[in-house]
Design an enzyme around this catalytic site. Sequence first.
Site, PDB file in Angstrom:
ATOM      1  N   LYS A 210      34.000 -29.383 -25.741  1.00 49.46           N
ATOM      2  CA  LYS A 210      32.796 -28.127 -25.489  1.00 49.46           C
ATOM      3  C   LYS A 210      32.238 -28.880 -24.276  1.00 49.46           C
ATOM      4  O   LYS A 210      31.386 -29.826 -24.412  1.00 49.46           O
ATOM      5  CB  LYS A 210      31.882 -28.092 -26.687  1.00 49.46           C
ATOM      6  CG  LYS A 210      30.963 -26.803 -26.670  1.00 49.46           C
ATOM      7  CD  LYS A 210      29.913 -26.954 -27.774  1.00 49.46           C
ATOM      8  CE  LYS A 210      29.096 -25.705 -27.800  1.00 49.46           C
ATOM      9  NZ  LYS A 210      28.506 -25.491 -26.360  1.00 49.46           N
ATOM     10  N   ARG A 215      28.119 -21.147 -20.111  1.00 51.58           N
ATOM     11  CA  ARG A 215      29.450 -20.220 -20.335  1.00 51.58           C
ATOM     12  C   ARG A 215      29.229 -18.813 -19.284  1.00 51.58           C
ATOM     13  O   ARG A 215      28.168 -18.286 -19.256  1.00 51.58           O
ATOM     14  CB  ARG A 215      29.206 -19.632 -21.808  1.00 51.58           C
ATOM     15  CG  ARG A 215      30.252 -18.575 -22.306  1.00 51.58           C
ATOM     16  CD  ARG A 215      31.378 -19.160 -22.856  1.00 51.58           C
ATOM     17  NE  ARG A 215      32.404 -18.180 -23.396  1.00 51.58           N
ATOM     18  CZ  ARG A 215      32.251 -17.561 -24.936  1.00 51.58           C
ATOM     19  NH1 ARG A 215      31.297 -17.980 -25.515  1.00 51.58           N
ATOM     20  NH2 ARG A 215      33.123 -16.805 -25.008  1.00 51.58           N
ATOM     21  N   ARG A 230      26.747 -15.459 -20.021  1.00 51.63           N
ATOM     22  CA  ARG A 230      27.157 -15.019 -21.329  1.00 51.63           C
ATOM     23  C   ARG A 230      26.727 -13.859 -21.901  1.00 51.63           C
ATOM     24  O   ARG A 230      27.414 -13.067 -22.581  1.00 51.63           O
ATOM     25  CB  ARG A 230      26.817 -16.205 -22.473  1.00 51.63           C
ATOM     26  CG  ARG A 230      27.711 -15.858 -23.857  1.00 51.63           C
ATOM     27  CD  ARG A 230      27.204 -16.952 -24.772  1.00 51.63           C
ATOM     28  NE  ARG A 230      25.797 -16.870 -25.356  1.00 51.63           N
ATOM     29  CZ  ARG A 230      25.451 -17.416 -26.354  1.00 51.63           C
ATOM     30  NH1 ARG A 230      26.219 -18.611 -26.929  1.00 51.63           N
ATOM     31  NH2 ARG A 230      24.290 -17.239 -26.949  1.00 51.63           N
TER      32      ARG A 230
END
Length: 510
Positions: A210, A215, A230
């Site tokens: 991770k 993101r 995201r």
Amino acid sequence: RNAKLRLIETYLGETPDPDRGWALAALTGGLDFPAAKPALLRGFGQEKIGGELFAMSYDYVGDLAETLALIWETDPDAGPPPTLGEVVETLQRASRSETPAILKRWLDALDSTGRWALLKLLTGALRVGVSARLAKQAAANIGHQPVDAVEEIWHGLSAPYRPLFDWLLHDAPRPSSNAGGAFLPPMLAHPIDRTELDTLDPAHFRAEWKWDGIRVQVASSGGVKRLYSRAGEDVSGAFPDIVNAIDFEGVFDGELLVRRETAVAPFNDLQQRLNRKTVTPKMLKEHPAHVRLYDVLWLEDQDLRGLSFDERRARLEAWIALKERPRFDLSPLVSFRDWIHLAEQREAMRTDGIEGLMLKRADSAYLAGRPKGPWFKWKHDPMLADCVLMYAQRGHGKRSSFYSDFTFGCWRHGADGKRELAPVGKAYFGFTDEELRWLDKWVRDHTTNRFGPVREVSPGLVLEIAFDGIARSTRHKSGVAMRFPRINRIRTDKPADEADTVDSLLRLVP
């Protein structure tokens, strides 16, 4: 949440075009009024009651729109208040020199609540507890459509969204989704801990690191190249180095990082690139952006989201092997025998750029939202440090009457050899409402100095701070920068002189 949805659904269903479209744009952050900036509004307040009194009022209230809305008076002769559509369309046409007179006329015509709403609309600070996703959910509900169907076409639309409402309410054709060039709703993971892992079969899962970045989704088709957060926000402008490197068509899921040679830089380096409207050549050189890919959603005009993770992974590996792409690489899989073996690897990889592990079922399709079961995130436990409260500042909105923004420090030896506190971070959450009231009273009772809205306090209260990472930083006096600091516990049991030192924090830097 359901009450908010009903309110928005009723409004969108009953309000005619274009007002409902402009309202949806306001709730989703799609409106901008370049000629009506906070500096202009502060000038209005200073004209009304004088600069010093306005500054004191603003400091006390803690919110520009609320302050101005309260000190203004309604003029009965100003005419009817404006509609939402009138506000948006008038300001879109008005020049910068015409805008002040227009705004003053509207402020005269509105009551205090109307003035507050107008000013919040202008400044883009319409915080009413409604996320963009919730507003889109309400729009989808009035047309009995899934929110992901709205999400997929959203970036091909523009306010006031007439084609969207024609489709949702009047059986018009669904607007084009722009295929690979549009944002596709992401798949999210549930947190998991070591005990929960024992209920799962490790043979059914794949593991990845991770990465400690942001993101993103890389989308390109028909000459349109975009980088999305995201939440679906277009962040292409802040990362031209990534956009210019897109020489393909498709939609890829990945993590935005700063990478130098083969090393992932600390999150603090990436933070220098975030939320910037313009990026200098020096910034591009010193903080080179990179996307580490871990999934492919659309490729070669084919929607791959219905395939299993293993099948999508095979397609991604084959695609990345076709040619070298300096701004993109593949997130490696982590091989493991069982959960014990994986836990050992997780503990061994406490290094820059890695927050923990992602676990994904090998047979999982790419499902929008946060389905229970296919994907999990297994993050490292947060780091903890005992710090001393140094400064406090009042918050905004609901917190405008409370000292809720706290700067804390750790001990070090100063230039004269004496022990002193050096600020190491700032936090404004992690406490309950009851704890906030207690902290606010403590700050008021222990203030030693004031600097405008900031209070300095005596070094007597220890706060246990949780944070997700730490890095060296030349921008901070202490030489360190914490990642995502928050107040974990108020340590009334611990003397301030026993709090941690800057050296102890430096030893935590990977």
